[in-house]
Structure formats: structure tokens, C-alpha cells
Design a protein around this motif. Structure first.
Motif, PDB file in Angstrom:
ATOM      1  N   TYR A  38       0.834  -1.202   0.000  1.00 48.01           N
ATOM      2  CA  TYR A  38       0.000   0.000   0.000  1.00 48.01           C
ATOM      3  C   TYR A  38       0.869   1.253   0.000  1.00 48.01           C
ATOM      4  CZ  TYR A  38       0.364   0.179   5.185  1.00 48.01           C
ATOM      5  OH  TYR A  38       0.799   0.239   6.486  1.00 48.01           O
ATOM      6  N   GLY A  50       0.182   6.279  11.023  1.00 48.99           N
ATOM      7  CA  GLY A  50       0.569   5.161  11.870  1.00 48.99           C
ATOM      8  C   GLY A  50       0.228   5.462  13.313  1.00 48.99           C
ATOM      9  N   TYR A 122      -4.115  -5.009  14.585  1.00 47.21           N
ATOM     10  CA  TYR A 122      -3.557  -3.728  15.041  1.00 47.21           C
ATOM     11  C   TYR A 122      -3.607  -3.619  16.564  1.00 47.21           C
ATOM     12  CZ  TYR A 122      -3.806  -1.365  10.411  1.00 47.21           C
ATOM     13  OH  TYR A 122      -3.635  -0.971   9.108  1.00 47.21           O
TER      14      TYR A 122
HETATM   15  P1  TYD Z   1      -4.374   2.752   8.980  1.00 48.28           P
HETATM   16  O1  TYD Z   1      -3.466   1.590   8.825  1.00 48.28           O
HETATM   17  O2  TYD Z   1      -5.109   2.891  10.291  1.00 48.28           O
HETATM   18  O3  TYD Z   1      -3.592   4.101   8.710  1.00 48.28           O
HETATM   19  P2  TYD Z   1      -2.348   4.686   9.523  1.00 48.28           P
HETATM   20  O4  TYD Z   1      -1.138   4.307   8.737  1.00 48.28           O
HETATM   21  O5  TYD Z   1      -2.532   6.137   9.624  1.00 48.28           O
HETATM   22  O6  TYD Z   1      -2.376   4.035  10.860  1.00 48.28           O
HETATM   23  O7  TYD Z   1      -5.431   2.738   7.796  1.00 48.28           O
HETATM   24  C1  TYD Z   1      -6.368   3.788   7.644  1.00 48.28           C
HETATM   25  C2  TYD Z   1      -7.647   3.196   7.077  1.00 48.28           C
HETATM   26  O8  TYD Z   1      -7.402   2.677   5.773  1.00 48.28           O
HETATM   27  C3  TYD Z   1      -8.172   2.047   7.921  1.00 48.28           C
HETATM   28  O9  TYD Z   1      -9.346   2.467   8.575  1.00 48.28           O
HETATM   29  C4  TYD Z   1      -8.514   0.956   6.953  1.00 48.28           C
HETATM   30  C5  TYD Z   1      -7.980   1.391   5.624  1.00 48.28           C
HETATM   31  N1  TYD Z   1      -6.983   0.455   5.084  1.00 48.28           N
HETATM   32  C6  TYD Z   1      -7.386  -0.557   4.236  1.00 48.28           C
HETATM   33  O10 TYD Z   1      -8.579  -0.725   3.963  1.00 48.28           O
HETATM   34  N2  TYD Z   1      -6.451  -1.382   3.693  1.00 48.28           N
HETATM   35  C7  TYD Z   1      -5.134  -1.234   3.978  1.00 48.28           C
HETATM   36  O11 TYD Z   1      -4.282  -2.003   3.439  1.00 48.28           O
HETATM   37  C8  TYD Z   1      -4.721  -0.201   4.875  1.00 48.28           C
HETATM   38  C9  TYD Z   1      -3.266  -0.010   5.236  1.00 48.28           C
HETATM   39  C10 TYD Z   1      -5.676   0.616   5.399  1.00 48.28           C
END
Ligand code: TYD
Length: 134
Positions: A38, A50, A122
Motif C-alpha cells: 500500500y 501510523g 492492530y
Molecule cells: P491505517 O493503517 O489505520 O492508517 P495509519 O497508517 O494512519 O495508521 O489505515 C487507515 C484506514 O485505511 C483504515 O481504517 C482501513 C484502511 N486500510 C485498508 O482498507 N487497507 C489497507 O491495506 C490499509 C493499510 C488501510
């Protein structure tokens, strides 16, 4: 996992007058099978992405363009890596708290992951992360 398990991995770099080329093979240049890739981009100045850990997922983070910092914390110590080249990346195994910060304008972050997206993998609460370390 501890910060000593984190490492910069240099990718193959095929130098060519027409433009350089690097590549990543699953379970070869990185120590896991690739299940997902991603991108994080168009990050507004000052924003942080993150701020969590993964129970199982291992990842490899590359700055495809621009620069950003990967701030890591294994519950015992912290370390920051600045990424700014596309021919190397940072291997971050599971159970390391990490955030991505200090994105430059037009930074493009690629994250190659060992698992498909799974919200239950997570740890989004730091004290929950600490508890899981015990
Ligand atoms: P998240 O991993 O929480 O972002 P950050 O890097 O800021 O912690 O992802 C944000 C949103 O995107 C989460 O609610 C779900 C979506 N998402 C997906 O659907 N698929 C993915 O592969 C990722 C990384 C996130």
C-alpha cells in the motif's frame, strides 16, 4: 521483537544510463512473503500516520519519492530512521510501535506487508501494546 531486529535492507540497483532499476522479490530481498502493498501520499505538512503496532504483521517501508521519518519504539527504547531513497527500505517486524512523520512535500511511501489488511492485528492503544510485551 526489539529494535535490534529492525534493519535497513538495500535493494538490488541496476545502474543504467536510461534510468536506474530496483526490485523486491517476496521471501528473497525481504524476509517474508508479500501479501499486500500500500501507498501513503499527499500527506499534509505536519501530519503523522501510523501510531500503532501489529501483532503479527511484518513490513518493509520504502520512500519511493521525497522523505519521511519512521519513528520506532519496542517498549524499551526508541529510534528514528529517515528514509529518502527508493533503493533501500526499512524492515520492521511485528510488535514494534511505529509512526510515520515529517513527510516532505510530494513524499510517496510504499509499504510492503506480510499480511492482508486485518484490523484485529492492530494494537492502536499504547498501553495495550505495553501489556502485550509482558
Ligand atoms: P491505517 O493503517 O489505520 O492508517 P495509519 O497508517 O494512519 O495508521 O489505515 C487507515 C484506514 O485505511 C483504515 O481504517 C482501513 C484502511 N486500510 C485498508 O482498507 N487497507 C489497507 O491495506 C490499509 C493499510 C488501510
Amino acid at each position: 521483537m526489539r529494535l535490534s531486529d529492525v534493519r535497513i535492507i538495500n535493494l538490488p540497483k541496476i545502474l543504467d544510463e536510461r534510468g536506474n532499476l530496483s526490485f523486491i522479490e517476496s521471501e528473497n530481498h525481504i524476509p517474508f512473503k508479500i501479501e499486500r502493498t500500500y501507498l501513503i501520499y499527499d500527506v499534509p505538512g505536519g501530519e503523522v500516520r501510523g501510531g500503532h503496532a501489529y501483532k503479527e504483521l511484518n513490513e518493509f517501508i520504502v520512500a519511493l519519492s521525497g522523505s519521511f521519518d519512521v519513528v520506532l519504539d519496542d517498549g524499551f527504547e526508541k529510534k528514528t530512521y529517515s528514509l529518502n531513497r527508493s533503493y533501500y527500505g526499512l524492515y520492521v517486524p511485528n510488535m514494534i510501535w511505529r509512526s510515520l512523520e515529517n513527510f516532505s512535500t510530494n513524499a510517496l511511501c510504499m509499504i510492503v506487508a506480510s499480511e492482508k489488511y486485518n484490523e484485529s492485528d492492530y494494537l492502536r492503544n499504547y498501553s495495550e501494546f505495553q501489556k502485550q510485551l509482558l
